[in-house]
Write an enzyme that holds these catalytic residues in place. Structure first.
Site, PDB file in Angstrom:
ATOM      1  CG  ASP A 181      -2.266   0.982   1.182  1.00  6.33           C
ATOM      2  OD1 ASP A 181      -3.038   0.799   0.545  1.00  6.33           O
ATOM      3  OD2 ASP A 181      -1.766   2.161   1.724  1.00  6.33           O
ATOM      4  CG  LEU A 182       1.907   3.372  -3.602  1.00  6.08           C
ATOM      5  CD1 LEU A 182       1.855   4.073  -4.850  1.00  6.08           C
ATOM      6  CD2 LEU A 182       3.494   2.868  -3.713  1.00  6.08           C
ATOM      7  CG  ASP A 191      -3.254   3.768  -1.976  1.00  4.58           C
ATOM      8  OD1 ASP A 191      -3.984   2.707  -1.861  1.00  4.58           O
ATOM      9  OD2 ASP A 191      -3.075   4.618  -1.031  1.00  4.58           O
TER      10      ASP A 191
END
Length: 478
Positions: free
Chosen positions: A353-354, A396
């Site tokens: 997960d960015l 993301d």
């Protein structure tokens, strides 16, 4: 005298074939019948002024000219034999007596050969309507065989055409090339480099086969046949065809394939059964390629539809922004991996997960956010193995599926997290929280995905608390 009785006399003199030619004009002789091959070829052989062997014919009635050696030679038109005699019966009749497998006995005098030629001329049966019908049926049968090709791609269709042509023309070698210059099919032992690449053969440095530049030979034959057909009854007459002698070729027939597929069909008789191509063979080949053009076009259209379907199927599984697999591709990969896990395989699942995508979007705009997502995808691609599945699940969120759960696989995932360092993503860096879990005999793939997600969120909490320092946060499920 019955033709059978004439044939028996011929056999006693070592003669297998007798071909009766009648003069049609000062420079054209037509074959009207005979015994052996002379009977089966009745009405389908014509010799015109362009055949240099016409200059070697006996000039006076009653004159006999023998030919003989240790190997088969062309006697006249498409007829080849080891031993033969050409006998001028009168000004307008010529009889060729031949044996394809051996010389005529030396004990058989010219007088006996002359008498035999006269008998054949006197008792030969001219071309009958039944013979003409049989020739037409032979063409129809060959065309039907081509058009009943099983459904398949272009290569399979042309391979079918090559097999049918080899049978219909009694050829040892048949090659079929498409309009792009690719040798797509062959029948027989010709050692032709068979490129299965969709690209045309390169103009330089082309492969040779058995010492023959196959592409160059086929280029030449395709040029020679222009828009129709080109036939050489003895390849030794054309120095440009010398490479074909390495395939033991004796005669060649090239027929242009019709558009839109295009290309050329090349048929070769070889030393295995030396002979040329009769007028029937040439007419039959024209009908074959006409029918083959329809079959090939249908197969080419089928190929195009199949390629388009594959392209659409591929596009439906690709995230257009990053080029990674999308959620659909990920779900299909998990489904396939699930079946292998049930058989005892192990997988490593990593979810990412960015961190900071929203901030980048808010501060620098969505173009900068898109660039961040692309850079994150590039990090995944560079770290993944050739068999790994990398996907953008949405927003993301990313994931990696590794078909292995060894220590090396875990080190690769750890190395991936080290490249995603930093507390938060910026215009120049990519930061992400990563979680991983192992699927195997004791842990289902679905459980591993849930565990990887839980580990990823735990890593994100650690990152947000500030305990992760400047390195990427990674947690592995136990």
């Amino acid at each position: 005298m019955p033709v059978r009785a004439v044939a028996e006399i011929a056999a006693r003199r070592g003669v297998v074939d007798a071909l009766v030619f009648r003069r049609l004009s000062p420079s054209v002789w037509v074959h009207v019948g005979g015994i052996g091959r002379g009977r089966s070829w009745a009405g389908v052989v014509e010799v015109s002024a362009d055949d240099p062997l016409l200059r070697t014919l006996p000039e006076q009635p009653g004159q006999v000219r023998r030919t003989g050696g240790s190997r088969s030679e062309r006697i006249l038109g498409p007829y080849w034999a080891v031993g033969a005699a050409r006998v001028r019966v009168d000004d307008d009749v010529l009889v060729v007596l031949g044996n394809p497998s051996g010389p005529l006995p030396a004990t058989v005098t010219d007088h006996r050969l002359r008498r035999l030629a006269e008998l054949v001329d006197a008792h030969v049966t001219e071309v009958t309507p039944a013979k003409r019908l049989a020739d037409e049926l032979e063409i129809l049968h060959a065309v039907r065989a081509v058009t009943t090709a099983p459904a398949g791609d272009l290569r399979a269709a042309l391979e079918h055409v090559a097999r049918v042509a080899a049978t219909a023309l009694s050829c040892e070698i048949v090659l079929v090339r498409d309009g792009a210059g690719r040798t797509l099919a062959r029948s027989g032992p010709a050692p032709v480099a068979d490129s299965r690449s969709p690209a045309p053969e390169p103009p330089a440095g082309r492969p040779t086969a058995g010492g023959v530049d196959a592409a160059a030979v086929l280029d030449l034959l395709q040029q020679r046949c222009a828009d129709d057909l080109w036939c050489v009854q003895d390849v030794r007459l054309d120095p440009a065809l010398a490479p074909l002698l390495q395939w033991q070729a004796r005669s060649v027939l090239a027929v242009r394939m019709p558009a839109p597929v295009g290309g050329v069909l090349v048929a070769l008789h070889t030393e295995a059964a030396p002979r040329g191509f009769t007028a029937l063979c040439q007419e039959l080949s024209r009908h074959l390629v006409d029918a083959a053009g329809v079959v090939a076009q249908t197969a080419a259209l089928r190929d195009e539809l199949h390629a388009a379907a594959l392209e659409h199927a591929h596009a439906a599984r690709i995230d257009p922004l990053t080029g990674l697999g999308n959620r659909r591709a990920w779900d299909e990969a998990l489904d396939a991996a699930h079946r292998r896990v049930l058989d005892g395989a192990e997988y490593l699942v990593a979810t990412l997960d960015l961190d900071g995508l929203k901030a980048v979007n808010d501060c620098y705009g969505h173009a900068a956010g898109d660039d961040l997502l692309r850079r994150a995808a590039e990090v995944l691609r560079s770290a993944a193995g050739s068999d790994d599945v990398c996907a953008r699940l949405g927003g993301d969120e990313f994931a990696v599926l590794v078909a292995d759960a060894s220590a090396e696989a875990h080190r690769r995932v750890y190395a991936l997290t080290s490249r995603l360092g930093g507390r938060v993503s910026t215009q120049g860096s990519v930061a992400a929280s990563v979680g991983s879990a192992t699927a195997g005999p004791r842990n289902s793939l679905a459980d591993a995905v849930r565990q990887a997600d839980a580990a990823m969120y735990a890593a994100k909490r650690i990152r947000r608390s500030g305990r992760a320092g400047t390195s990427a946060s990674w947690a592995a499920a136990s």
